[in-house]
Scaffold this active site. Structure first.
Site, PDB file in Angstrom:
ATOM      1  N   ASP A 114      13.348 -20.002   4.067  1.00 32.82           N
ATOM      2  CA  ASP A 114      12.646 -20.167   5.431  1.00 32.82           C
ATOM      3  C   ASP A 114      11.844 -21.654   5.226  1.00 32.82           C
ATOM      4  OD1 ASP A 114      10.003 -19.593   3.689  1.00 32.82           O
ATOM      5  OD2 ASP A 114      10.527 -17.669   4.301  1.00 32.82           O
ATOM      6  N   LYS A 150      14.776 -19.339   9.959  1.00 30.51           N
ATOM      7  CA  LYS A 150      14.647 -17.773  10.623  1.00 30.51           C
ATOM      8  C   LYS A 150      13.774 -17.760  11.861  1.00 30.51           C
ATOM      9  CE  LYS A 150      11.689 -15.618   7.265  1.00 30.51           C
ATOM     10  NZ  LYS A 150      11.491 -14.817   6.160  1.00 30.51           N
ATOM     11  N   GLN A 208      -1.638 -11.318   2.665  1.00 30.24           N
ATOM     12  CA  GLN A 208      -2.537 -11.613   3.656  1.00 30.24           C
ATOM     13  C   GLN A 208      -3.756 -12.561   3.309  1.00 30.24           C
ATOM     14  OE1 GLN A 208      -4.170  -7.332   4.698  1.00 30.24           O
ATOM     15  NE2 GLN A 208      -2.326  -6.528   3.299  1.00 30.24           N
ATOM     16  N   ASP A 236      -8.665  14.437  -9.129  1.00 24.12           N
ATOM     17  CA  ASP A 236      -8.774  13.973  -7.854  1.00 24.12           C
ATOM     18  C   ASP A 236      -8.112  12.501  -7.745  1.00 24.12           C
ATOM     19  OD1 ASP A 236     -10.656  12.759  -9.366  1.00 24.12           O
ATOM     20  OD2 ASP A 236     -12.240  13.243  -7.592  1.00 24.12           O
ATOM     21  N   HIS A 249       1.530 -16.467  -3.535  1.00 27.45           N
ATOM     22  CA  HIS A 249       2.370 -16.579  -2.525  1.00 27.45           C
ATOM     23  C   HIS A 249       1.769 -17.931  -1.543  1.00 27.45           C
ATOM     24  CE1 HIS A 249       4.876 -15.262   1.127  1.00 27.45           C
ATOM     25  NE2 HIS A 249       3.553 -15.360   1.731  1.00 27.45           N
ATOM     26  N   ASP A 253      11.115  -8.260  -0.970  1.00 29.85           N
ATOM     27  CA  ASP A 253      10.470  -6.808  -1.053  1.00 29.85           C
ATOM     28  C   ASP A 253      11.718  -5.713  -0.818  1.00 29.85           C
ATOM     29  OD1 ASP A 253       8.951  -4.598  -0.230  1.00 29.85           O
ATOM     30  OD2 ASP A 253       7.587  -5.660   0.693  1.00 29.85           O
ATOM     31  N   THR A 254      12.145  -5.816   0.512  1.00 32.47           N
ATOM     32  CA  THR A 254      13.148  -4.885   1.121  1.00 32.47           C
ATOM     33  C   THR A 254      14.429  -5.616   0.956  1.00 32.47           C
ATOM     34  OG1 THR A 254      12.917  -5.381   3.363  1.00 32.47           O
ATOM     35  CG2 THR A 254      11.394  -3.498   2.339  1.00 32.47           C
ATOM     36  N   ALA A 255      14.486  -6.759   0.718  1.00 37.00           N
ATOM     37  CA  ALA A 255      15.728  -7.695   0.514  1.00 37.00           C
ATOM     38  C   ALA A 255      16.369  -7.886   1.740  1.00 37.00           C
ATOM     39  CB  ALA A 255      16.506  -7.148  -0.538  1.00 37.00           C
ATOM     40  N   GLU A 283      -9.289   9.948  -9.295  1.00 39.16           N
ATOM     41  CA  GLU A 283     -10.243   8.763 -10.038  1.00 39.16           C
ATOM     42  C   GLU A 283      -9.655   8.199 -11.087  1.00 39.16           C
ATOM     43  OE1 GLU A 283     -14.306  10.162 -10.210  1.00 39.16           O
ATOM     44  OE2 GLU A 283     -14.501  10.435  -8.134  1.00 39.16           O
TER      45      GLU A 283
END
EC number: 2.7.6.1
Length: 339
Positions: free
Chosen positions: A181, A204, A106, A46, A139, A234-236, A48
């Protein structure tokens, strides 16, 4: 002085390749074999997670090597359960070596009724019995303040400085460091100072999350070899668009140095089709086959730095000494021996 004969390393399933490389480097430094603690980290039907440590760890100084990368939840739970198993086995001290700290994006409430998940993760790690954290390029540096235990945050920039001087030998005068950025200016400025290069910024503006509406280059990049520096790719999408913008503004070449290659979804394909010549990242996250096979992506090892940091923690000596390229140079001897 350390109370045990040697530090003990244990690894989860997130990045076993890096864990073994760290163990090999520590064996070289100490002149004696140091293997990962024999354990199993498995899943029931399952899903775990179950952990069993096969060796006696009573009174030992334990280091758990486990980045909380994709799948972040599974790898985080592995880390917490391994810490609990070691605490209940009477380990003297438990240090979490987290090369990539998941949920670090986050770190604050950007809107009403949203969580600060990085703080929640910090609380969970402490409650699991972890007494110290060793990580790289958080980060947001203020995440260290989320913990009530010591946090050692290493930096990839000294290693990147060594790599840049080696890769662009003879043409360093044309190199310009670029922050993708405004928020990453401090990180880019640090690397620019290390190699004595000028700094530019790509400003940006987002209309909504995940989409970049407009980019403006602050600084003259005409004829420059631009090095985009960031902590996470991440996604570039943003990275590739920044590279396009720099070329449009007259840059001769664009390369990227990224601390943590998350590289999810269409990232590898985007990088392969981008105007960027190369993307250099670390092995803080286990690279997928697609990443390893991509000719445009090159991986810089972090095992020498983490191995030395673990030994310094175990010996009770300075970890901040690893913030300088002069200290890391001998550790990376052989890879950048002529720099």
């Amino acid at each position: 002085m350390p109370s045990t004969q040697e530090p003990k390393l244990i690894a989860g399933n997130a990045n076993p390749t890096l864990a073994r490389a760290i163990a090999r480097r520590m064996s070289m430094h100490r002149g004696q074999s140091l293997d990962l603690v024999n354990a199993r980290v498995e899943r029931f039907n399952d899903a775990e997670i179950f952990v069993e440590v096969y060796e006696n760890v009573r009174g030992e100084d334990m280091f758990i090597i486990q980045p909380t990368s994709n799948p972040a939840n599974d790898n985080l739970m592995e880390l917490l359960i391994m810490a609990d198993a070691l605490r209940r086995s009477s380990a003297a001290r438990i240090t979490a070596v987290i090369p990539y700290f998941g949920y670090a994006r986050q770190d604050r409430r950007t809107k009403a009724r949203t969580p600060i998940t990085a703080k929640l993760v910090a609380n969970m790690l402490t409650e699991a019995g972890i007494e110290r954290v060793l990580t790289m390029d958080l980060h947001a540096a203020q995440i260290q303040g989320f913990f009530d235990i010591p946090v050692d945050n290493l930096y990839a920039s000294p290693v990147f400085a060594l790599d840049l001087k080696n890769a662009f030998r003879g043409r360093m005068e044309d190199v310009m460091i670029v922050s993708p950025d405004v928020g990453g200016v401090a990180r880019a400025r640090d690397l620019a100072k290390r190699i004595n290069a000028p700094l530019s910024i790509v400003d940006k503006r987002r209309e909504k999350a995940g989409e970049v509406a407009e980019m403006t280059v602050i600084g003259d990049v005409t004829g420059k070899t631009c090095i985009i520096v960031d902590d996470i790719c991440d996604t570039a999408g943003t990275l590739c668009k920044a590279a396009d913008t720099l070329i449009q503004q007259g840059a001769a070449e664009v390369h990227a140095y990224i601390s943590h290659g998350v590289l999810s979804g269409p990232a590898v394909e985007r990088i392969s089709n981008s105007v960027m010549k190369t993307l250099v990242t670390t092995d803080s996250i286990e690279p997928t086959k697609a990443v390893r096979d991509c000719e445009a992506i090159r991986i810089v090892p972090t095992a020498p730095m983490f191995a030395q940091a673990i030994l310094n923690i175990w010996n009770g000596t300075s970890v901040s000494s690893l913030f300088e390229a002069e200290t890391l140079g001998p550790i990376y001897e052989g890879l950048y021996s002529d720099v």
